[in-house]
Each structure stands twice: as structure tokens, then as C-alpha cells.
Design an enzyme around this catalytic site. Structure first.
Site, PDB file in Angstrom:
ATOM      1  N   ASP A  15      23.808 -10.726   6.138  1.00 23.54           N
ATOM      2  CA  ASP A  15      24.130 -11.570   4.984  1.00 23.54           C
ATOM      3  C   ASP A  15      25.632 -11.619   4.737  1.00 23.54           C
ATOM      4  O   ASP A  15      26.192 -12.676   4.463  1.00 23.54           O
ATOM      5  CB  ASP A  15      23.406 -11.058   3.737  1.00 23.54           C
ATOM      6  CG  ASP A  15      23.762 -11.875   2.509  1.00 23.54           C
ATOM      7  OD1 ASP A  15      23.570 -13.108   2.534  1.00 23.54           O
ATOM      8  OD2 ASP A  15      24.252 -11.281   1.525  1.00 23.54           O
ATOM      9  N   MET A  67       7.899   4.733   5.902  1.00 25.57           N
ATOM     10  CA  MET A  67       8.117   3.351   5.473  1.00 25.57           C
ATOM     11  C   MET A  67       9.431   3.203   4.724  1.00 25.57           C
ATOM     12  O   MET A  67      10.109   2.177   4.847  1.00 25.57           O
ATOM     13  CB  MET A  67       6.944   2.847   4.626  1.00 25.57           C
ATOM     14  CG  MET A  67       5.640   2.722   5.399  1.00 25.57           C
ATOM     15  SD  MET A  67       5.779   1.758   6.923  1.00 25.57           S
ATOM     16  CE  MET A  67       6.313   0.183   6.293  1.00 25.57           C
ATOM     17  N   GLU A  68       9.809   4.222   3.981  1.00 26.83           N
ATOM     18  CA  GLU A  68      11.085   4.180   3.263  1.00 26.83           C
ATOM     19  C   GLU A  68      12.255   4.158   4.240  1.00 26.83           C
ATOM     20  O   GLU A  68      13.221   3.416   4.050  1.00 26.83           O
ATOM     21  CB  GLU A  68      11.185   5.370   2.301  1.00 26.83           C
ATOM     22  CG  GLU A  68      10.308   5.250   1.078  1.00 26.83           C
ATOM     23  CD  GLU A  68       8.807   5.471   1.319  1.00 26.83           C
ATOM     24  OE1 GLU A  68       8.009   5.187   0.408  1.00 26.83           O
ATOM     25  OE2 GLU A  68       8.413   5.916   2.423  1.00 26.83           O
ATOM     26  N   MET A 125       0.802  -1.226   0.000  1.00 26.64           N
ATOM     27  CA  MET A 125       0.000   0.000   0.000  1.00 26.64           C
ATOM     28  C   MET A 125       0.836   1.279   0.000  1.00 26.64           C
ATOM     29  O   MET A 125       0.293   2.371   0.132  1.00 26.64           O
ATOM     30  CB  MET A 125      -0.969   0.009   1.183  1.00 26.64           C
ATOM     31  CG  MET A 125      -1.952  -1.133   1.160  1.00 26.64           C
ATOM     32  SD  MET A 125      -2.864  -1.206  -0.404  1.00 26.64           S
ATOM     33  CE  MET A 125      -3.543  -2.843  -0.294  1.00 26.64           C
TER      34      MET A 125
END
Length: 163
Positions: A131, A116-117, A75
Site C-alpha cells: 500500500d 493465525m495471529e 472461527m
């Protein structure tokens, strides 16, 4: 359900229409962290991780993540990011406590915020560190991840009391 902006009259998810919202400068800062072992810490600061310069790669991944947020959060509106700044700081309290603190600030001028970014960028930055270092230790701990501050927009400014 009418109180929730991301649901339509049928109670189904929708992307909010922001076409009538005023364009303003908007910023958001998010933080996260990743706890590592002494070995990971020493290898990172001495540039001895086999996959390369961990912080440089993580920083690029974080910038890319901010720009791609709408591709992974359904969204979120695709927006034009005007700036992303990612900063790292080590919190080394003793010989058993090595935490990389990650701070991300995102800026735009537009009709919707960049919370959100910033959160996505912080998360991906930490995941990239994981990672790149997992061959040395898989026991690293990420988090907490949280919004520190946001400015601009109709809802006004937000400033968290540090956690």
C-alpha cells in the site's frame, strides 16, 4: 463431519469450545516476503516514499493485525497476545532481485495457539508495504506466506523444513 472440530453435528460451522484446554505458553512464527523493483527498494532504504517510513508503518500494522485476528477470521478466538516481534531482512541477489523478507513471531499464554495471529500479522505487514509503495510500482509480488514454527498446546510442536 465429526472428525472436523469446526463443524457441529449438523455439518455447520462452529467455534471450538476451548474452555477445558490447559493454559500453556504458545508461540508461532510465520514468514512472508514482497518482491519489489530496484526503484522501490532504493526509495525505501533512503526513506523517500511519500507516505512515510515504510517499515515502521508496516511493523505497527503487523502488530495491530495480530491483536485483531479474531475480528477478521470468523472461527478464531479472541486471545490475549503477550508479544509480537516483526523482523525485516533484504534479499538482494543482483540488480533485478529485491525481496523484503518478513518474519513474525507471536507469543501468548492461553488455551489456544497463535498460528493465525502470526500468519495474519505477516500478511498485513506485507500488504502495508504494498500500500505504501504502490504509487511507485503496482507490480510488487507478495508471498509465499507460511507457518515456520509453532510451540505449545495439545497438538505439540511444529517445525517446517525451510521452503
Amino acid at each position: 463431519m465429526s472428525d472436523f472440530t469446526h463443524f457441529n453435528e449438523q455439518g455447520r460451522a462452529k467455534m471450538v469450545d476451548i474452555s477445558a484446554k490447559e493454559e500453556t505458553v504458545r508461540t508461532a512464527q510465520a514468514k512472508t516476503s514482497i518482491q519489489v523493483t530496484k526503484e522501490v527498494y532504493e526509495r525505501m532504504i533512503n526513506h523517500e516514499i511519500g507516505k512515510g517510513d515504510v517499515l515502521s508503518v508496516a511493523q505497527v500494522a503487523g502488530v495491530m493485525a495480530a491483536k485483531q485476528t479474531s475480528q477478521v477470521i470468523p472461527m478464531c478466538h479472541p486471545i490475549s497476545i503477550k508479544g509480537v516481534n516483526i523482523e525485516f531482512e533484504w534479499d538482494v541477489r543482483d540488480t533485478n532481485h529485491y525481496t523484503l523478507l518478513i518474519s513474525v513471531t507471536v507469543k501468548t499464554k492461553g488455551s489456544t495457539g497463535v498460528e493465525m495471529e502470526a500468519l495474519t500479522s505477516a500478511s498485513i505487514t506485507a500488504l502495508t508495504v504494498y500500500d505504501m509503495c504502490k504509487a511507485v510500482d503496482k507490480g510488487m509480488i507478495i508471498g509465499p506466506t507460511y507457518l515456520v514454527e509453532k510451540t505449545g498446546g495439545k497438538s505439540g510442536d511444529f517445525l517446517r523444513n525451510e521452503i
